[in-house]
Design a protein around this motif. Sequence first.
Motif, PDB file in Angstrom:
ATOM      1  N   LYS A   1       0.853  -1.197   0.000  1.00 26.83           N
ATOM      2  CA  LYS A   1       0.000   0.000   0.000  1.00 26.83           C
ATOM      3  C   LYS A   1       0.888   1.247   0.000  1.00 26.83           C
ATOM      4  N   ARG A   2       0.571   2.193  -0.859  1.00 33.64           N
ATOM      5  CA  ARG A   2       1.376   3.403  -0.994  1.00 33.64           C
ATOM      6  C   ARG A   2       1.231   4.302   0.239  1.00 33.64           C
ATOM      7  N   THR A   3       2.351   4.852   0.733  1.00 33.84           N
ATOM      8  CA  THR A   3       2.265   5.760   1.884  1.00 33.84           C
ATOM      9  C   THR A   3       1.717   7.106   1.426  1.00 33.84           C
ATOM     10  N   ALA A   4       1.231   7.888   2.392  1.00 36.92           N
ATOM     11  CA  ALA A   4       0.678   9.209   2.066  1.00 36.92           C
ATOM     12  C   ALA A   4       1.761  10.092   1.439  1.00 36.92           C
ATOM     13  N   GLN A   5       2.976   9.982   1.991  1.00 43.62           N
ATOM     14  CA  GLN A   5       4.097  10.783   1.484  1.00 43.62           C
ATOM     15  C   GLN A   5       4.350  10.476   0.003  1.00 43.62           C
ATOM     16  N   ALA A   6       4.334   9.165  -0.323  1.00 46.58           N
ATOM     17  CA  ALA A   6       4.568   8.741  -1.715  1.00 46.58           C
ATOM     18  C   ALA A   6       3.435   9.224  -2.620  1.00 46.58           C
ATOM     19  N   ALA A   7       2.193   9.135  -2.125  1.00 40.59           N
ATOM     20  CA  ALA A   7       1.032   9.557  -2.926  1.00 40.59           C
ATOM     21  C   ALA A   7       1.121  11.052  -3.262  1.00 40.59           C
ATOM     22  N   LEU A   8       1.537  11.861  -2.279  1.00 45.69           N
ATOM     23  CA  LEU A   8       1.668  13.309  -2.509  1.00 45.69           C
ATOM     24  C   LEU A   8       2.757  13.586  -3.549  1.00 45.69           C
ATOM     25  N   LYS A   9       3.870  12.852  -3.418  1.00 42.62           N
ATOM     26  CA  LYS A   9       5.002  13.065  -4.334  1.00 42.62           C
ATOM     27  C   LYS A   9       4.609  12.696  -5.768  1.00 42.62           C
ATOM     28  N   ILE A  10       3.938  11.552  -5.919  1.00 42.09           N
ATOM     29  CA  ILE A  10       3.519  11.103  -7.256  1.00 42.09           C
ATOM     30  C   ILE A  10       2.564  12.131  -7.878  1.00 42.09           C
ATOM     31  N   GLU A  24      -6.946  17.366 -10.763  1.00 38.92           N
ATOM     32  CA  GLU A  24      -6.844  15.896 -10.754  1.00 38.92           C
ATOM     33  C   GLU A  24      -5.905  15.423  -9.647  1.00 38.92           C
ATOM     34  N   ALA A  25      -4.839  16.202  -9.423  1.00 41.74           N
ATOM     35  CA  ALA A  25      -3.886  15.848  -8.359  1.00 41.74           C
ATOM     36  C   ALA A  25      -4.570  15.897  -6.993  1.00 41.74           C
ATOM     37  N   VAL A  26      -5.389  16.930  -6.782  1.00 42.38           N
ATOM     38  CA  VAL A  26      -6.121  17.068  -5.509  1.00 42.38           C
ATOM     39  C   VAL A  26      -7.063  15.866  -5.316  1.00 42.38           C
ATOM     40  N   ALA A  27      -7.700  15.446  -6.409  1.00 45.04           N
ATOM     41  CA  ALA A  27      -8.665  14.340  -6.330  1.00 45.04           C
ATOM     42  C   ALA A  27      -7.989  12.988  -6.088  1.00 45.04           C
ATOM     43  N   MET A  28      -6.679  12.895  -6.378  1.00 42.14           N
ATOM     44  CA  MET A  28      -5.968  11.608  -6.258  1.00 42.14           C
ATOM     45  C   MET A  28      -5.674  11.194  -4.814  1.00 42.14           C
ATOM     46  N   ILE A  29      -5.648  12.158  -3.903  1.00 40.87           N
ATOM     47  CA  ILE A  29      -5.192  11.874  -2.533  1.00 40.87           C
ATOM     48  C   ILE A  29      -6.377  11.512  -1.639  1.00 40.87           C
ATOM     49  N   ASP A  30      -6.245  10.436  -0.868  1.00 40.61           N
ATOM     50  CA  ASP A  30      -7.286  10.086   0.101  1.00 40.61           C
ATOM     51  C   ASP A  30      -7.054  10.933   1.355  1.00 40.61           C
ATOM     52  N   PRO A  31      -8.007  11.832   1.690  1.00 42.54           N
ATOM     53  CA  PRO A  31      -7.783  12.734   2.837  1.00 42.54           C
ATOM     54  C   PRO A  31      -7.455  11.989   4.131  1.00 42.54           C
ATOM     55  N   ARG A  32      -8.052  10.802   4.309  1.00 40.49           N
ATOM     56  CA  ARG A  32      -7.844  10.067   5.571  1.00 40.49           C
ATOM     57  C   ARG A  32      -6.385   9.675   5.772  1.00 40.49           C
ATOM     58  N   ASN A  33      -5.644   9.522   4.652  1.00 43.22           N
ATOM     59  CA  ASN A  33      -4.241   9.112   4.774  1.00 43.22           C
ATOM     60  C   ASN A  33      -3.330  10.222   5.285  1.00 43.22           C
ATOM     61  N   LEU A  34      -3.830  11.468   5.274  1.00 39.88           N
ATOM     62  CA  LEU A  34      -2.991  12.582   5.739  1.00 39.88           C
ATOM     63  C   LEU A  34      -2.645  12.441   7.217  1.00 39.88           C
ATOM     64  N   ASP A  35      -3.518  11.722   7.959  1.00 41.59           N
ATOM     65  CA  ASP A  35      -3.258  11.492   9.382  1.00 41.59           C
ATOM     66  C   ASP A  35      -1.845  10.986   9.640  1.00 41.59           C
ATOM     67  N   THR A  36      -1.397  10.085   8.757  1.00 43.82           N
ATOM     68  CA  THR A  36      -0.090   9.456   8.986  1.00 43.82           C
ATOM     69  C   THR A  36       1.058  10.461   8.861  1.00 43.82           C
ATOM     70  N   LEU A  37       0.812  11.587   8.175  1.00 43.40           N
ATOM     71  CA  LEU A  37       1.869  12.596   8.034  1.00 43.40           C
ATOM     72  C   LEU A  37       1.971  13.480   9.268  1.00 43.40           C
ATOM     73  N   LEU A  38       0.893  13.520  10.054  1.00 44.56           N
ATOM     74  CA  LEU A  38       0.817  14.510  11.130  1.00 44.56           C
ATOM     75  C   LEU A  38       1.073  13.923  12.515  1.00 44.56           C
ATOM     76  N   HIS A  39       1.179  12.584  12.597  1.00 46.37           N
ATOM     77  CA  HIS A  39       1.350  11.930  13.900  1.00 46.37           C
ATOM     78  C   HIS A  39       2.456  10.886  13.818  1.00 46.37           C
ATOM     79  N   PRO A  40       3.128  10.600  14.956  1.00 44.49           N
ATOM     80  CA  PRO A  40       4.118   9.511  14.942  1.00 44.49           C
ATOM     81  C   PRO A  40       3.437   8.180  14.596  1.00 44.49           C
ATOM     82  N   GLY A 180       7.663  19.072   1.471  1.00 47.03           N
ATOM     83  CA  GLY A 180       7.201  20.166   0.616  1.00 47.03           C
ATOM     84  C   GLY A 180       5.958  19.854  -0.197  1.00 47.03           C
ATOM     85  N   GLU A 181       5.811  18.583  -0.619  1.00 46.86           N
ATOM     86  CA  GLU A 181       4.649  18.237  -1.464  1.00 46.86           C
ATOM     87  C   GLU A 181       3.333  18.477  -0.722  1.00 46.86           C
TER      88      GLU A 181
END
Length: 534
Positions: A1-10, A24-40, A180-181
């Motif tokens: 499964k692709r990480t949120a970081q990888a999804a943003l970069k792609i 289209e880029a905005v529509a590609m990201i699952d908002p729920r996955n952003l959690d993993t970027l903001l917490h340990p 940055g992404e």
Amino acid sequence: KRTAQAALKIACDLVDEGMRTEEEAVAMIDPRNLDTLLHPQFDAKALKAATPIGKGLGASPGAACGKVVFTADDAEAWNAKGEKVVLVRLETSPEDITGMKAAQGILTVRGGMTSHAAVVARGMGECCVSGCSAINMDEANKKFELGGKTFVEGDVISIDGTTGNIYDGAIATVDATIAGEFGRIMAWADKYRVLKVRTNADTPADAKKARELGAEGIGLCRTEHMFFEADRIAAFREMICSDTVEEREAALAKIEPMQQADFEALYEALEGCPVTIRFLDPPLHEFVPTEEADIEALAKAQGKSVETIKAIIASLHEFNPMMGHRGCRLAVTYPEIAKMQTKAVIKAAINVKKAHPDWTIVPEIMIPLVGEAKELKYVKDIVVATADAVIAEAGADLKYEVGTMIEIPRAALTADEIAKEAEFFCFGTNDLTQMTYGFSRDDAGKFLNAYYDAKIFENDPFARLDQTGVGKLMEMAIKLGKSVRPDMHIGICGEHGGDPTSVEFCHKLGLTYVSCSPFRVPIARLAAAQAALR
């Protein structure tokens, strides 16, 4: 499964290569996955090798590992010695706040997705697993049993606030990193969304964090959380145990400058963005002492006997406090509470406006738990008379608004009557869901699993808005309210404000803003953009 970081970069790379548009880029990201970027998070390899010993509700995302403690005081004491701790409780209450802040994570036996522990942990961005009913708890002797093992104070456990899994021992964690992404995708999301995104924040620190994460104002400041600091709780308890209006006013006068300083700090942190301040909401029994030493100290301060204080505490007990003497009912019984809070809000606004003449400061005073228009009028009249007197005395030019939370079904059904008094609405969907379903949000966890198994429910209605029932009440309230005040702003400040499908529904209803805990602000921003682009 692709990480949120990888999804943003792609997504960013595809835009840079001309293969995708920003939309289209905005529509590609699952908002729920952003959690993993903001917490340990737990280290993926270490997690694979570990087996959970129990499971609760993943109430606030992230990973935590530390030594077990059983009280808020112990969490503070151990943390002061440099120990990482996980606070394990039957359930938490507002007086546990300082201990919750000191812990890496929180684990509770009772409670659902909108229980005290879950809501406060999400606000602080702290990992929380709630409602693990498999735990056999012995708080008095500081031990609990889970997965066939007895855990005592100082034993190490790890908890996963995303999955709800609980592990014996330490699992390595990886810190959150925002690259940055993330900023680029968020900037695109802000370009296309219509819904504003505010935050639920009670402290300047929370407000600052939310501003960093893109919040455009405060949709809910719960003033009661400010009363639990050691220097204030004593004065507030004096107010509760007073016999006369004069005694109550004298106790409240001690709190007023502290509340005012809090509000000034919030206005400063928000730099002219809107701030909605909800007046006192919880029942008074939540503020009274439970420890013998605290009861004795209160008796001494009041010049009353310990028995008298215990009798007052017992008299505050309610069979169903969530539907009891709370919200605007407190202001009807004790108008002096509303007067004190109004003075603090207005004086703070006048001072900050004086210091920053270029900022737009229009305090939004929100009266909670209104079910009847006459009830709102009664409290609003007190607020307006007090506010106007303070403004006149200061010779200031300050506009303010008085609105209400729509959290009782009757308020939604009679929203046209209520809108004659309320200058804005905000849906408190935690209580509105609770009262529409007739579920206690703290006890529903005990039977909801059976509902999922039987396919009666697909989701927890406290985590994902029930669009069919609660949504219909919201739609009705908006239509009725706007028939009286076409330009009134309407928001939502329940926990649903950070759930992507609920945000999409709020966009369709034409709400002005959603408000959610600070760490869910990016999720709401992205979900709002996706809703606008659909």
